[in-house]
Design a protein around this motif. Structure first.
Motif, PDB file in Angstrom:
ATOM      1  N   TYR A  35      58.211  47.425  28.528  1.00  0.00           N
ATOM      2  CA  TYR A  35      58.370  48.252  27.336  1.00  0.00           C
ATOM      3  C   TYR A  35      57.229  48.015  26.352  1.00  0.00           C
ATOM      4  N   HIS A  41      64.644  52.434  27.491  1.00  0.00           N
ATOM      5  CA  HIS A  41      63.320  52.047  27.016  1.00  0.00           C
ATOM      6  C   HIS A  41      62.215  52.797  27.749  1.00  0.00           C
ATOM      7  N   TRP A  78      69.040  45.211  27.121  1.00  0.00           N
ATOM      8  CA  TRP A  78      67.871  46.039  27.413  1.00  0.00           C
ATOM      9  C   TRP A  78      68.188  46.984  28.564  1.00  0.00           C
ATOM     10  N   GLU A  79      68.542  48.215  28.219  1.00  0.00           N
ATOM     11  CA  GLU A  79      68.780  49.257  29.209  1.00  0.00           C
ATOM     12  C   GLU A  79      67.428  49.828  29.632  1.00  0.00           C
ATOM     13  N   MET A 108      67.115  38.011  31.121  1.00  0.00           N
ATOM     14  CA  MET A 108      65.971  38.871  30.855  1.00  0.00           C
ATOM     15  C   MET A 108      65.003  38.814  32.026  1.00  0.00           C
ATOM     16  N   PHE A 124      65.555  42.274  20.829  1.00  0.00           N
ATOM     17  CA  PHE A 124      66.168  43.599  20.762  1.00  0.00           C
ATOM     18  C   PHE A 124      66.268  44.103  19.328  1.00  0.00           C
ATOM     19  N   ALA A 158      70.607  47.299  33.759  1.00  0.00           N
ATOM     20  CA  ALA A 158      70.334  46.737  32.444  1.00  0.00           C
ATOM     21  C   ALA A 158      70.097  45.239  32.544  1.00  0.00           C
ATOM     22  N   GLU A 159      69.231  44.729  31.678  1.00  0.00           N
ATOM     23  CA  GLU A 159      69.017  43.300  31.532  1.00  0.00           C
ATOM     24  C   GLU A 159      69.538  42.900  30.158  1.00  0.00           C
ATOM     25  N   GLN A 216      67.044  36.898  23.361  1.00  0.00           N
ATOM     26  CA  GLN A 216      67.195  38.293  23.758  1.00  0.00           C
ATOM     27  C   GLN A 216      67.613  39.168  22.575  1.00  0.00           C
ATOM     28  N   VAL A 247      61.967  44.043  31.807  1.00  0.00           N
ATOM     29  CA  VAL A 247      62.117  45.243  30.989  1.00  0.00           C
ATOM     30  C   VAL A 247      61.362  45.113  29.672  1.00  0.00           C
ATOM     31  N   HIS A 248      61.515  43.989  28.993  1.00  0.00           N
ATOM     32  CA  HIS A 248      60.842  43.837  27.698  1.00  0.00           C
ATOM     33  C   HIS A 248      59.330  43.895  27.845  1.00  0.00           C
TER      34      HIS A 248
END
Length: 539
Positions: free
Chosen positions: A422, A456, A451-452, A415, A260, A447-448, A256, A418-419
């Protein structure tokens, strides 16, 4: 004669006591539930008679291994009856209110820390909080912080008067006080010597995980990263003593942080992490472990090898780098055949939410690998169908029943999507798909890890604005009835010279909920110079 009888009398009585002595009745292989209750276990399998009669959960009889020849490196036993535990190990340092926070952590907020991890990982965290002072104070601090955040949100929404703000301030002071005690106790654990080094190592690591959650919820990612780096150093130097669940948790955190931070490579040895046994559970946990190791290898390749040849002229990639990319591609294909292909056990019998999440992460890894050595941004246009699959699967995950990690705290260390969303918002140039990705980011409940989601979403939205400025897209942007589209839109309408190649996020500490974002592009085409410009974005 009489003296002789007198002298022999004690010997006779001693022999009588030895022959009438009660037999040894304590069991060596009984279940832990009976041992906790201090009753004799009848050692029946798979559940003992005592647990069956009383309706308790039984963990079965322990295997009859030679305990003297087996070196113990696992830190904690795994009890199955945690509901009646109280933090007796913390002594007089805890009050009744502190026990209430521990109950909140045990029943609700522990899901924020363990996420979708193994059942044994959850039990291990709860056992550490019960038995050790440092994790106990960390759990109280985290629970009090969540109460303070909830009170602050309620006060800012106008659902109360100044009393809500005062309560939030009191909760925050309590959280910081116990957090300070946690750090002190953890320093004592690390500094103390003894024969049980494995337990000390794992106590420090478990406490570090909770501290990382605390700092991330405090909007202090730099401090959280510092905790993580210290923890990874402990894992690397004491790997033989680290519990398998703890090692897997830090491998996820390591990955993670790599995702990031744009230039960071994973620190852990993934071969050791991949060797962690999951034979008792399999299914999603095994697929998640294997995909985590694969994705860590991918990012290690990208950071240490591929990034040096990215966006160079075609044909400039060395053969050994191309061969390594080919090996990763084979491993990703093998993973798909083992877990996601039709007819496989995980694809057919696994839970829909779990299989969908694994598919989303696998699709993202496949796209990132295929584009890691490309000379131009237009390479992403080949993967529009994959981006469409990502947003479709993510929409099903967000619209379905909430996962355990999506608790009222609005935070999960695991996670999720989100990623992947994004990446889709920034790299997919289909107008409807990337807009749908932004909408889904706004719909993520919190948030994860670092990763907010809303942060993102705003960055992806800004990238979209910069690339599409002044273009006539020729599409109806109304997505109120759902995402109904085809992938045959002419993606060349977004020319190479207008595309944002990379985004560097520099978060601001102190809970400001803003970040300095640096965009990089080549406005004069592939032969032109790189240009960077930065903006401060808030959410």
């Amino acid at each position: 004669m009489s003296s002789k009888r007198t002298a022999n009398a004690p010997t006779q009585r001693t022999q009588t006591r030895q022959t009438t002595r009660r037999p040894y009745t304590r069991t060596k292989l009984g279940c832990r539930t009976c041992k906790i209750r201090k009753v004799r276990c009848d050692e029946t399998w798979p559940t003992c008679g005592n647990c069956t009669k009383t309706g308790r959960c039984c963990d079965g009889v322990a295997p009859a291994h030679d305990a003297q020849n087996q070196r113990m490196v696992v830190t904690f036993t795994v009890p199955l009856t945690l509901s009646h535990f109280r933090p007796s190990q913390a002594g007089g340092e805890l009050g009744q209110g502190d026990v209430e926070y521990l109950d909140l952590f045990r029943h609700e907020l522990v899901a924020c820390v363990v996420g979708g991890g193994r059942v044994t990982w959850r039990r291990l965290v709860l056992q550490a909080v019960h038995e050790e002072q440092a994790p106990c104070h960390a759990a109280i601090a985290f629970s009090a912080l969540q109460r303070a955040r909830a009170a602050t949100r309620s006060s800012s929404c106008g659902d109360g008067d100044g009393a809500k703000g005062l309560a939030a301030s009191s909760e925050m002071r309590l959280a910081l006080r116990h957090y300070g005690r946690c750090i002190q106790k953890m320093q004592c654990v690390v500094a103390s010597g003894g024969d049980d080094d494995g337990r000390r190592v794992n106590v420090a690591l478990l406490c570090t995980v909770i501290c990382i959650c605390f700092e991330l919820c405090m909007d202090e990612p730099v401090v959280a990263l510092s905790h993580l780096e210290h923890g990874l150093n402990i894992v690397s130097t004491n790997h033989s003593s680290v519990d398998a669940d703890v090692a897997l948790a830090f491998s996820r955190l390591d990955l993670q942080a790599t995702m990031f931070l744009g230039r960071r490579a994973p620190a852990l040895d993934m071969d050791r992490v991949a060797a962690c046994s999951l034979s008792a559970e399999g299914g999603y946990q095994e697929a998640d472990r294997d995909l985590t190791c694969l994705t860590s290898r991918l990012f290690s390749f990208m950071r240490t090898e591929a990034d040096g040849f990215r966006y160079l002229e075609p044909g400039s990639v060395p053969l050994h780098v191309a061969a390594e990319a080919g090996k990763l591609d084979e491993d990703l294909s093998a993973f798909q055949g083992r877990y996601l292909a039709p007819g496989t056990q995980f694809a057919e019998s696994g839970r829909l939410a779990e299989t969908s999440l694994i598919r989303v992460k696998h699709l993202t890894a496949t796209v990132l690998l295929a584009t890691s050595l490309a000379a131009e941004e237009a390479i992403y246009d080949r993967f529009t169908p994959q981006f469409l699959d990502i947003v479709t699967l993510a929409a099903g995950l967000l619209d379905g029943p909430p996962r355990k990690t999506a608790s009222a705290a609005g935070f999960s260390l695991d996670m999720g999507v989100v990623h992947s969303l994004y990446v889709t918002a920034g790299k997919c140039r289909h107008p409807l798909i990337r807009r749908h990705a932004v909408r889904l980011l706004d719909a993520v409940p919190g948030a994860e890890g670092a990763w907010e989601a809303k942060e993102h979403a705003r960055i992806g939205e800004r990238v979209m604005q910069l690339e599409e400025r002044g273009l006539d897209l020729g599409l109806d942007m109304d997505m109120g009835s759902g995402l109904q589209l085809s992938t045959d839109w002419d993606l060349s309408r977004v020319p190479e010279w207008r595309r944002i190649h990379s985004v560097d996020i520099r978060p601001q500490n102190g809970g400001l909920r803003c970040a300095e974002v640096v965009f990089r592009w080549r406005p004069n085409g592939m032969d032109g110079e790189w240009e960077d410009f930065q903006e401060v974005m808030s959410w």
